[in-house]
Write a protein that holds these residues in place. Structure first.
Motif, PDB file in Angstrom:
ATOM      1  N   GLN A   1      -2.932   6.179   6.133  1.00  0.00           N
ATOM      2  CA  GLN A   1      -2.346   7.488   5.857  1.00  0.00           C
ATOM      3  C   GLN A   1      -2.538   8.442   7.028  1.00  0.00           C
ATOM      4  O   GLN A   1      -1.680   9.271   7.306  1.00  0.00           O
ATOM      5  CB  GLN A   1      -2.964   8.108   4.596  1.00  0.00           C
ATOM      6  CG  GLN A   1      -2.482   7.494   3.324  1.00  0.00           C
ATOM      7  CD  GLN A   1      -3.202   8.073   2.127  1.00  0.00           C
ATOM      8  OE1 GLN A   1      -4.423   8.158   2.098  1.00  0.00           O
ATOM      9  NE2 GLN A   1      -2.434   8.472   1.134  1.00  0.00           N
TER      10      GLN A   1
ATOM     11  N   GLU B   1       1.149   8.333  -2.427  1.00  0.00           N
ATOM     12  CA  GLU B   1       0.286   8.652  -3.563  1.00  0.00           C
ATOM     13  C   GLU B   1      -0.510   7.417  -3.953  1.00  0.00           C
ATOM     14  O   GLU B   1      -0.109   6.302  -3.659  1.00  0.00           O
ATOM     15  CB  GLU B   1       1.090   9.200  -4.742  1.00  0.00           C
ATOM     16  CG  GLU B   1       2.179   8.284  -5.236  1.00  0.00           C
ATOM     17  CD  GLU B   1       2.997   8.899  -6.355  1.00  0.00           C
ATOM     18  OE1 GLU B   1       2.444   9.649  -7.178  1.00  0.00           O
ATOM     19  OE2 GLU B   1       4.191   8.617  -6.409  1.00  0.00           O
ATOM     20  N   ASP B   2      -1.609   7.623  -4.620  1.00  0.00           N
ATOM     21  CA  ASP B   2      -2.498   6.517  -4.953  1.00  0.00           C
ATOM     22  C   ASP B   2      -2.142   5.892  -6.297  1.00  0.00           C
ATOM     23  O   ASP B   2      -2.983   5.760  -7.189  1.00  0.00           O
ATOM     24  CB  ASP B   2      -3.959   6.986  -4.948  1.00  0.00           C
ATOM     25  CG  ASP B   2      -4.925   5.817  -5.008  1.00  0.00           C
ATOM     26  OD1 ASP B   2      -4.519   4.685  -4.696  1.00  0.00           O
ATOM     27  OD2 ASP B   2      -6.088   6.031  -5.383  1.00  0.00           O
ATOM     28  N   ARG B   3      -0.871   5.511  -6.428  1.00  0.00           N
ATOM     29  CA  ARG B   3      -0.456   4.809  -7.644  1.00  0.00           C
ATOM     30  C   ARG B   3       0.924   4.187  -7.444  1.00  0.00           C
ATOM     31  O   ARG B   3       1.693   4.595  -6.580  1.00  0.00           O
ATOM     32  CB  ARG B   3      -0.454   5.725  -8.857  1.00  0.00           C
ATOM     33  CG  ARG B   3       0.596   6.797  -8.786  1.00  0.00           C
ATOM     34  CD  ARG B   3       0.571   7.649 -10.014  1.00  0.00           C
ATOM     35  NE  ARG B   3       1.507   8.743  -9.834  1.00  0.00           N
ATOM     36  CZ  ARG B   3       1.827   9.591 -10.757  1.00  0.00           C
ATOM     37  NH1 ARG B   3       1.265   9.504 -11.942  1.00  0.00           N
ATOM     38  NH2 ARG B   3       2.676  10.554 -10.520  1.00  0.00           N
TER      39      ARG B   3
ATOM     40  N   ARG C   1      -6.406   2.095   3.222  1.00  0.00           N
ATOM     41  CA  ARG C   1      -5.304   2.971   2.799  1.00  0.00           C
ATOM     42  C   ARG C   1      -5.439   4.354   3.426  1.00  0.00           C
ATOM     43  O   ARG C   1      -4.474   4.913   3.948  1.00  0.00           O
ATOM     44  CB  ARG C   1      -5.284   3.069   1.270  1.00  0.00           C
ATOM     45  CG  ARG C   1      -4.131   3.858   0.732  1.00  0.00           C
ATOM     46  CD  ARG C   1      -4.106   3.832  -0.807  1.00  0.00           C
ATOM     47  NE  ARG C   1      -3.097   4.743  -1.249  1.00  0.00           N
ATOM     48  CZ  ARG C   1      -3.286   6.055  -1.361  1.00  0.00           C
ATOM     49  NH1 ARG C   1      -4.447   6.594  -1.098  1.00  0.00           N
ATOM     50  NH2 ARG C   1      -2.298   6.825  -1.756  1.00  0.00           N
ATOM     51  N   GLU C   2      -6.643   4.908   3.416  1.00  0.00           N
ATOM     52  CA  GLU C   2      -6.868   6.226   4.011  1.00  0.00           C
ATOM     53  C   GLU C   2      -6.625   6.203   5.519  1.00  0.00           C
ATOM     54  O   GLU C   2      -6.023   7.124   6.070  1.00  0.00           O
ATOM     55  CB  GLU C   2      -8.292   6.703   3.708  1.00  0.00           C
ATOM     56  CG  GLU C   2      -8.484   7.077   2.258  1.00  0.00           C
ATOM     57  CD  GLU C   2      -9.949   7.331   1.897  1.00  0.00           C
ATOM     58  OE1 GLU C   2     -10.806   7.320   2.810  1.00  0.00           O
ATOM     59  OE2 GLU C   2     -10.213   7.526   0.696  1.00  0.00           O
TER      60      GLU C   2
ATOM     61  N   ILE D   1       0.859  -1.180   0.000  1.00  0.00           N
ATOM     62  CA  ILE D   1       0.000   0.000   0.000  1.00  0.00           C
ATOM     63  C   ILE D   1       0.897   1.232   0.000  1.00  0.00           C
ATOM     64  O   ILE D   1       1.705   1.413   0.908  1.00  0.00           O
ATOM     65  CB  ILE D   1      -0.936   0.004   1.223  1.00  0.00           C
ATOM     66  CG1 ILE D   1      -1.825  -1.237   1.189  1.00  0.00           C
ATOM     67  CG2 ILE D   1      -1.773   1.281   1.254  1.00  0.00           C
ATOM     68  CD1 ILE D   1      -2.665  -1.435   2.430  1.00  0.00           C
TER      69      ILE D   1
ATOM     70  N   ASN E   1      -9.530   0.931  -0.156  1.00  0.00           N
ATOM     71  CA  ASN E   1      -9.338   2.389  -0.118  1.00  0.00           C
ATOM     72  C   ASN E   1      -9.525   2.934   1.291  1.00  0.00           C
ATOM     73  O   ASN E   1      -8.801   3.833   1.724  1.00  0.00           O
ATOM     74  CB  ASN E   1     -10.281   3.084  -1.102  1.00  0.00           C
ATOM     75  CG  ASN E   1      -9.882   2.823  -2.532  1.00  0.00           C
ATOM     76  OD1 ASN E   1      -8.707   2.625  -2.827  1.00  0.00           O
ATOM     77  ND2 ASN E   1     -10.848   2.797  -3.420  1.00  0.00           N
TER      78      ASN E   1
ATOM     79  N   PRO F   1      -3.040   1.211  -9.280  1.00  0.00           N
ATOM     80  CA  PRO F   1      -3.477   1.996  -8.122  1.00  0.00           C
ATOM     81  C   PRO F   1      -2.508   1.835  -6.948  1.00  0.00           C
ATOM     82  O   PRO F   1      -1.648   0.962  -6.959  1.00  0.00           O
ATOM     83  CB  PRO F   1      -4.847   1.419  -7.781  1.00  0.00           C
ATOM     84  CG  PRO F   1      -5.147   0.365  -8.748  1.00  0.00           C
ATOM     85  CD  PRO F   1      -3.992   0.192  -9.654  1.00  0.00           C
ATOM     86  N   GLY F   2      -2.688   2.630  -5.914  1.00  0.00           N
ATOM     87  CA  GLY F   2      -1.766   2.674  -4.788  1.00  0.00           C
ATOM     88  C   GLY F   2      -1.813   1.504  -3.832  1.00  0.00           C
ATOM     89  O   GLY F   2      -1.112   1.511  -2.827  1.00  0.00           O
ATOM     90  N   SER F   3      -2.608   0.488  -4.100  1.00  0.00           N
ATOM     91  CA  SER F   3      -2.662  -0.730  -3.284  1.00  0.00           C
ATOM     92  C   SER F   3      -2.632  -1.910  -4.238  1.00  0.00           C
ATOM     93  O   SER F   3      -3.548  -2.086  -5.042  1.00  0.00           O
ATOM     94  CB  SER F   3      -3.943  -0.763  -2.447  1.00  0.00           C
ATOM     95  OG  SER F   3      -4.027   0.379  -1.627  1.00  0.00           O
TER      96      SER F   3
END
Length: 121
Positions: free
Chosen positions: A102, A16-18, A98-99, A12, A95, A34-36
């Motif tokens: 973060q 950044e999401d990539r 991941r958030e 993850i 998602n 994508p970021g994951s």
């Protein structure tokens, strides 16, 4: 360059999401994901774009260890990288995880957050 590896990893990207990955050993061809992601076992050496790995968290599974989460898909991931959400299913909360990671500072809190998500899966 990274050597062959039989383990499967969930990665993850918290910055950044990539992910920018190289296509096999071709440094002139990049793939955007994508970021994951799920990084499947690799049967040969390959190149990594380390720029996008500045702030990442990963869960590395021993061979067969991801079977409870991915089922039969585990056997199809040799030399493949794919979005984590695709591997876990469209109802997964990748998602959201991941958030949450973060927003969390500190390795221990991030580890606890990711392990509680895995245990709930």
């Amino acid at each position: 360059m990274k050597l062959p590896d039989a383990s499967l990893t969930w990665i993850i990207n918290l910055k950044e999401d990539r992910f920018r990955l190289f296509e096999g050993r071709r440094t002139d061809r990049r793939i955007l994901l994508p970021g994951s992601i799920i990084a499947g076992p690799k049967s040969s050496c390959y190149y990594l774009d380390t720029v996008c790995q500045e702030c990442c968290m990963g869960i590395r599974f021993k061979p067969g260890g991801a079977l409870p989460f991915l089922g039969p898909l585990v056997g199809e991931l040799k030399d493949i990288d794919l979005p984590l959400e695709e591997g876990l299913g469209r109802h997964s909360r990748v998602n959201e995880l991941r958030e949450r990671l973060q927003e969390t500072s500190g390795a221990e809190q991030r580890f606890n957050g990711s392990s509680s998500t895995c245990c709930a899966a």
